[in-house]
Design a protein around this motif. Structure first.
Motif, PDB file in Angstrom:
ATOM      1  N   GLY A 138     -64.987 -80.596 -17.405  1.00  0.00           N
ATOM      2  CA  GLY A 138     -64.270 -81.521 -18.298  1.00  0.00           C
ATOM      3  C   GLY A 138     -64.184 -81.012 -19.722  1.00  0.00           C
ATOM      4  O   GLY A 138     -63.894 -81.770 -20.651  1.00  0.00           O
ATOM      5  N   CYS A 139     -64.455 -79.725 -19.920  1.00  0.00           N
ATOM      6  CA  CYS A 139     -64.471 -79.148 -21.272  1.00  0.00           C
ATOM      7  C   CYS A 139     -63.101 -78.594 -21.664  1.00  0.00           C
ATOM      8  O   CYS A 139     -62.362 -78.114 -20.808  1.00  0.00           O
ATOM      9  CB  CYS A 139     -65.446 -77.978 -21.338  1.00  0.00           C
TER      10      CYS A 139
ATOM     11  N   LYS B  19     -67.860 -82.685 -23.897  1.00  0.00           N
ATOM     12  CA  LYS B  19     -67.313 -82.688 -25.264  1.00  0.00           C
ATOM     13  C   LYS B  19     -67.457 -81.339 -25.952  1.00  0.00           C
ATOM     14  O   LYS B  19     -67.117 -81.188 -27.126  1.00  0.00           O
ATOM     15  CB  LYS B  19     -67.995 -83.784 -26.090  1.00  0.00           C
ATOM     16  N   ILE B  20     -67.972 -80.353 -25.218  1.00  0.00           N
ATOM     17  CA  ILE B  20     -68.213 -79.042 -25.830  1.00  0.00           C
ATOM     18  C   ILE B  20     -67.019 -78.117 -25.599  1.00  0.00           C
ATOM     19  O   ILE B  20     -66.581 -77.934 -24.467  1.00  0.00           O
ATOM     20  CB  ILE B  20     -69.482 -78.395 -25.236  1.00  0.00           C
TER      21      ILE B  20
ATOM     22  N   VAL C  88     -64.052 -73.259 -14.206  1.00  0.00           N
ATOM     23  CA  VAL C  88     -65.399 -73.768 -14.509  1.00  0.00           C
ATOM     24  C   VAL C  88     -65.320 -74.755 -15.679  1.00  0.00           C
ATOM     25  O   VAL C  88     -65.889 -75.850 -15.636  1.00  0.00           O
ATOM     26  CB  VAL C  88     -66.365 -72.606 -14.830  1.00  0.00           C
ATOM     27  N   SER C  89     -64.587 -74.378 -16.728  1.00  0.00           N
ATOM     28  CA  SER C  89     -64.468 -75.248 -17.905  1.00  0.00           C
ATOM     29  C   SER C  89     -63.815 -76.566 -17.517  1.00  0.00           C
ATOM     30  O   SER C  89     -64.294 -77.650 -17.879  1.00  0.00           O
ATOM     31  CB  SER C  89     -63.637 -74.564 -19.001  1.00  0.00           C
TER      32      SER C  89
ATOM     33  N   PHE D 183     -74.112 -78.598 -14.313  1.00  0.00           N
ATOM     34  CA  PHE D 183     -73.649 -78.159 -12.988  1.00  0.00           C
ATOM     35  C   PHE D 183     -74.207 -79.081 -11.898  1.00  0.00           C
ATOM     36  O   PHE D 183     -73.513 -79.432 -10.953  1.00  0.00           O
ATOM     37  CB  PHE D 183     -74.100 -76.714 -12.701  1.00  0.00           C
ATOM     38  N   LYS D 184     -75.468 -79.440 -12.065  1.00  0.00           N
ATOM     39  CA  LYS D 184     -76.171 -80.209 -11.027  1.00  0.00           C
ATOM     40  C   LYS D 184     -75.509 -81.572 -10.813  1.00  0.00           C
ATOM     41  O   LYS D 184     -75.400 -82.052  -9.683  1.00  0.00           O
ATOM     42  CB  LYS D 184     -77.644 -80.387 -11.446  1.00  0.00           C
ATOM     43  N   ASN D 185     -75.076 -82.181 -11.915  1.00  0.00           N
ATOM     44  CA  ASN D 185     -74.501 -83.523 -11.819  1.00  0.00           C
ATOM     45  C   ASN D 185     -73.020 -83.504 -11.505  1.00  0.00           C
ATOM     46  O   ASN D 185     -72.330 -84.484 -11.749  1.00  0.00           O
ATOM     47  CB  ASN D 185     -74.736 -84.285 -13.137  1.00  0.00           C
ATOM     48  N   ASN D 186     -72.519 -82.394 -11.018  1.00  0.00           N
ATOM     49  CA  ASN D 186     -71.080 -82.256 -10.837  1.00  0.00           C
ATOM     50  C   ASN D 186     -70.815 -81.708  -9.437  1.00  0.00           C
ATOM     51  O   ASN D 186     -71.247 -80.603  -9.096  1.00  0.00           O
ATOM     52  CB  ASN D 186     -70.557 -81.298 -11.922  1.00  0.00           C
TER      53      ASN D 186
END
Lengths: 254, 254
Positions: B145-146, B121-122, B140-141, B20-23
Motif C-alpha cells: 500500500g506504499c 504511509k511510507i 512489493v510496494s 509482510f507478516k500481516n499481509n
C-alpha cells in the motif's frame, strides 16, 4: 460577555478578531487600525475606527501591533487605569505605559493571513500587573477554549527564543532540504511523511532520546560523504556545527 | 504471493517483518539473523535461521542490515542470479555483489523499535539493475500500500542528505529548545502546537514562503536580544549562521 477592543490589523489582530467574533462570550466593542482601509472589509461585522480618542470602554484592550509600536501606541491612549495587553513574545510587560493596567496575552503560534487556524488549539501565555486582571486573562483564554500558562516576562523571552528554534530554524531546514531535492529533480513531497513522523516522535519521546542519524551514530563515512555532496560553504559549516552539537550537547546556563 | 527472505534484525528488518507478516500477499520464507536470539521471539510465526547456506528460494532477498555490512553479506550469499536488495538511503546499488541481480528498496522513514508505524504511509525509493526486477519492486510496494518512487543511487544520496536536514537536524532544534525551556522551568509541551503547525504549513506552502520570524523580518533588536540570552558559544554560532542563511539563501550546485 467580555468586552474587548482590538488595536492592530496584522495577522494576530485579524485572527483574534475572527476568534472573538465567532464566540458568543465576547463583544468586540471596536477594532482600531491606523489605516482604516486595512479593516474596512469587516465594517459590517464590527465598529471600526482610526481615532484613538474615540475608543469605547472595554474590559480588555488588545494591542496586536508590531513589537516596536506597542510602547508608543500605549502612550497615545486617551484613557487611564484600564486593562491594556500586548500580544508579543519578545517584549516585557512594562513596555505598556503605566497610566493603564498592563498585561500580556501571547498566543504561542505562527500566524499567516492565508491560512485559517483553530484558535482553541493555541496555548496562551499570560501575565498581568495585578491579580484581578489575571482573572480576566484566564477567563478570556477559557472562553476561547485555549489552554493558558502564567509566564513572566523573563520566561517569555526564553520561550520566544525556543520558538525561533522549533519554528523559524526548523522551517529553514525544510528550505535547505527542498533546495537539495529540487536540484536533483526529486519530488520534495517524498520527504513529507518523514517530516511528519519527526514531529510525531516528540509527542512520545524526549527529543534527545528520539535523535537518530549519522551524527549520533558517529557514522563518519556518511558524514564525510554528505559534506562532499554539499557545495555551499555555509551549508557545510551548518552541517558540521549541528553534527558537532548532536554529539556534544551544549548546556545553556540561563 | 510474493516470496521474501529478510536478512537482518534491526529496526528496518523488524518493521518489514511485521508489514509482510500481516499481509496475505506475502510469504516470508525465512528471517535470517547472525544472532538467532535477536529474532527467536518470532519463531512461532516465521522460519528463523542463522545459516546463510540454508536460505530457501525467494523472489526477493532483503538485506536490512547496517550500511557497512551490506557488501560483505551480499558476497557471503551461497546462491547466484537471484534478486537481492538493500534498504539503505546512503549506499549505491552496486555495493551488492554482482553474482546476484541487485536492487534497492529504501523506505524513507525514521524507525524506532519502540513505536509502531503504519507502513502504508511510507514512500519507498526503488532502484534495480534490470527492468524485470523493477516490476517486482513496484509490486512489493503496491502490495504494502506504499507509494513508490524510482530514484537512482545518485539521487538517493541527495535525498538521504535532505532527510538528515528535515529529520536529524530538525530534531536537534527541538533538543535545543527543550534545553532552553527546561532551564527556565517552562513546560516544553507549550511549544508542541507551534511545532505541529510549522509542519502543517509546508503541506500548503513552499518552506521558503512559509518562513517567518526575526531573521526574515530583519528584526535586529530581537536577534541581538536572543544572542544575549544564549550563553553557549556554539549555540550563538548556530543562531547567527541560520539567521544569516535565512536572509541569504545559499544555492547548491548539485
Amino acid at each position: 460577555m467580555i468586552k474587548v477592543v482590538i488595536l492592530g490589523s496584522g495577522n494576530v489582530g485579524t485572527h483574534l478578531f475572527k476568534a472573538f467574533k465567532n464566540n458568543s462570550k465576547f463583544e468586540i466593542k471596536q477594532w482600531y487600525s491606523r489605516n482604516l482601509k486595512d479593516i474596512s472589509q469587516y465594517s459590517d461585522f464590527v465598529k471600526i475606527t482610526d481615532q484613538l480618542d474615540q475608543l469605547e470602554f472595554a474590559d480588555m484592550y488588545v494591542l496586536a501591533v508590531n513589537d516596536d509600536s506597542i510602547h508608543d501606541l500605549s502612550t497615545q491612549l486617551s484613557f487611564t487605569n484600564r486593562f491594556v495587553c500586548h500580544t508579543s513574545g519578545s517584549k516585557p510587560i512594562d513596555v505598556i505605559d503605566l497610566k493603564n493596567r498592563s498585561g500580556v496575552f501571547y498566543p504561542l503560534q505562527t500566524f499567516s493571513k492565508e491560512s485559517e487556524i483553530d484558535f482553541s488549539k493555541i496555548p496562551i501565555c499570560i501575565e498581568s500587573s495585578n491579580d484581578e486582571d489575571m482573572i480576566t486573562l484566564k477567563n478570556v483564554s477559557k472562553a476561547l477554549g485555549c489552554s493558558y500558562h502564567e509566564i513572566d516576562s523573563n520566561q517569555r523571552e526564553k520561550l520566544h527564543l525556543a520558538a525561533v528554534f522549533v519554528n523559524n530554524f526548523t522551517n529553514h531546514m525544510y528550505t535547505i532540504a527542498k533546495e537539495i531535492t529540487d536540484k536533483s529533480k526529486i519530488d520534495f513531497n517524498i520527504l513529507k511523511p518523514l517530516i511528519s513522523e519527526t514531529v510525531n516522535k516528540i509527542y512520545k519521546l524526549d527529543p534527545k532520546v528520539a535523535q537518530t542519524g549519522p551524527a549520533i551514530r558517529g557514522d563518519n563515512k556518511t558524514i564525510n560523504k554528505h559534506l562532499l555532496v554539499l557545495k555551499s560553504k555555509k551549508h557545510k559549516e551548518l552541517y558540521e556545527l549541528i553534527t558537532y552539537l548532536i554529539n556534544n550537547l551544549e548546556h545553556e546556563e540561563l
